[in-house]
Enzyme design. Structure first.
Site, PDB file in Angstrom:
ATOM      1  N   GLY A 144       0.823  -1.192   0.000  1.00  0.00           N
ATOM      2  CA  GLY A 144       0.000   0.000   0.000  1.00  0.00           C
ATOM      3  C   GLY A 144       0.863   1.249   0.000  1.00  0.00           C
ATOM      4  N   CYS A 145       0.266   2.379  -0.382  1.00  0.00           N
ATOM      5  CA  CYS A 145       1.030   3.621  -0.495  1.00  0.00           C
ATOM      6  C   CYS A 145       1.458   4.150   0.871  1.00  0.00           C
ATOM      7  CB  CYS A 145       0.227   4.668  -1.255  1.00  0.00           C
ATOM      8  SG  CYS A 145      -1.444   4.949  -0.624  1.00  0.00           S
ATOM      9  N   TYR A 146       0.541   4.236   1.828  1.00  0.00           N
ATOM     10  CA  TYR A 146       0.913   4.709   3.163  1.00  0.00           C
ATOM     11  C   TYR A 146       1.982   3.816   3.804  1.00  0.00           C
ATOM     12  CZ  TYR A 146      -2.856   8.221   3.658  1.00  0.00           C
ATOM     13  OH  TYR A 146      -3.674   9.328   3.542  1.00  0.00           O
TER      14      TYR A 146
END
Length: 337
Positions: A144-146
């Site tokens: 995921g990006c976070y």
């Protein structure tokens, strides 16, 4: 030349995959799927691709894609990939899933996402700076990006097992919410505003916990709060890392430089990273400062959520999985200003 297929190519990550692969010397995108947009030109949805891509979206069964592709990217919502992967897994294609379906242990996934996992299997986590086994894999789960920005910010110190607790404060551009407009992404609600959401229970916290606890299983005090900012791209993560003992700046800085010395896309810098320095690129910039009064290290990481946080990282994984140079098709600077 490798042929690539993108399942779910109508969204931001699918469009970004096509954009980045348009100048990749070893890959040709020959299938882009979308049930909703079947028959329309890809460049009608992703208008930055006019004159660069002449594909039409197709609505084709996964089994058919394996006849024409060497690698398949899944750019679909969580819950969809687990229905598709079993139809691909016994073929010779390599698979990179950009959804959350295979990032977590099954029991954690079912708890966090509130649904039964239909295809439990152990899949390498595609954060290549922390998972070198990606190079030997045929199926990888893209992070995921976070969690990408958070885990890269904290991993070097957590690896030393000297961390008491970590508090992540992450601020993301609105593209992280996806291509479908929402109340959050409505311009009057976002402009000149910062919105905090899911203050203690964001789903990506499970990924952050899982990855950092690989380095130190005793580290349980991990907090994460996300925010949306009036920017299209980028994630700036501020990690407040509380240490067991006091450390000097140069000592911590050298820990980071050594930890990432062999990683092409990590730039450990003096000063404070900026989203504007990595926008459009696959780089992650990391800077830090010591708070001597509180045994605290403030580490800031900056990534482009659609590139290093999604599609660029997927191509980085693809390069390693296919025996190419890691930087192929990705070695270019961010957009400044």
């Amino acid at each position: 030349m490798l042929n690539a297929g993108i399942i779910g190519a109508s969204g931001y990550t699918g469009g970004e995959l096509i954009r980045l692969l348009a100048h990749h010397p070893n890959v040709n995108v020959n299938i882009a799927t979308s049930r909703k947009l079947h028959g329309t030109y890809v460049s009608e949805q992703h208008k930055n691709l006019v004159s660069l891509n002449y594909l039409r979206f197709e609505d084709v069964e996964p089994e058919k894609i394996t006849e024409f592709c060497d690698i398949v990217f899944l750019a679909v919502p969580h819950g969809a990939s687990m229905k598709v992967v079993p139809k691909l897994i016994d073929s010779d294609v390599k698979i990179i899933d950009l959804s959350a379906d295979y990032r977590l242990d099954v029991d954690i996934f079912e708890h966090v996402y509130g649904q039964e996992h239909e295809d439990p299997r152990d899949v390498p986590y595609g954060l290549v700076e922390l998972h070198p086994e990606v190079s030997n894999s045929d199926f990888v789960s893209n992070p995921g990006c976070y969690p990408t920005g958070a885990n890269l910010a904290a991993a070097p110190l957590v690896n030393k097992k000297i961390v008491e607790s970590v508090v992540f404060d992450s601020k993301s551009g609105i593209s992280g919410a996806g291509i479908v407009p929402t109340t959050t992404s409505h311009y009057p609600n976002l402009a000149e505003n910062i919105t905090a959401y899911k203050l203690t229970k964001h789903r990506h916290r499970a990924e952050i916990n899982q990855e950092l606890q690989r380095f130190d299983s005793g580290l349980t005090n991990i907090s994460f709060t996300p925010h949306v900012i009036p920017s299209i791209r980028g994630i700036l993560t501020t990690a407040h890392i509380f240490l067991q003992d006091k450390m000097e700046h140069q000592e911590v800085f050298e820990i980071y430089k050594k930890f990432y010395c062999d990683n092409n896309f990590i730039r450990v810098i003096e000063g404070v990273p900026s989203i504007s320095h990595v926008r459009g690129s696959n780089f992650c910039d990391i800077g830090l400062e010591i708070d001597e009064n509180n045994n605290r290290v403030v580490v800031v990481s900056a990534i482009d959520n659609l590139v290093k946080g999604a599609s660029g990282q997927a191509i980085q994984n693809m390069n390693l999985m296919c025996g190419l140079e890691e930087t192929t098709g990705l070695w270019f600077p961010g957009l400044l200003p």
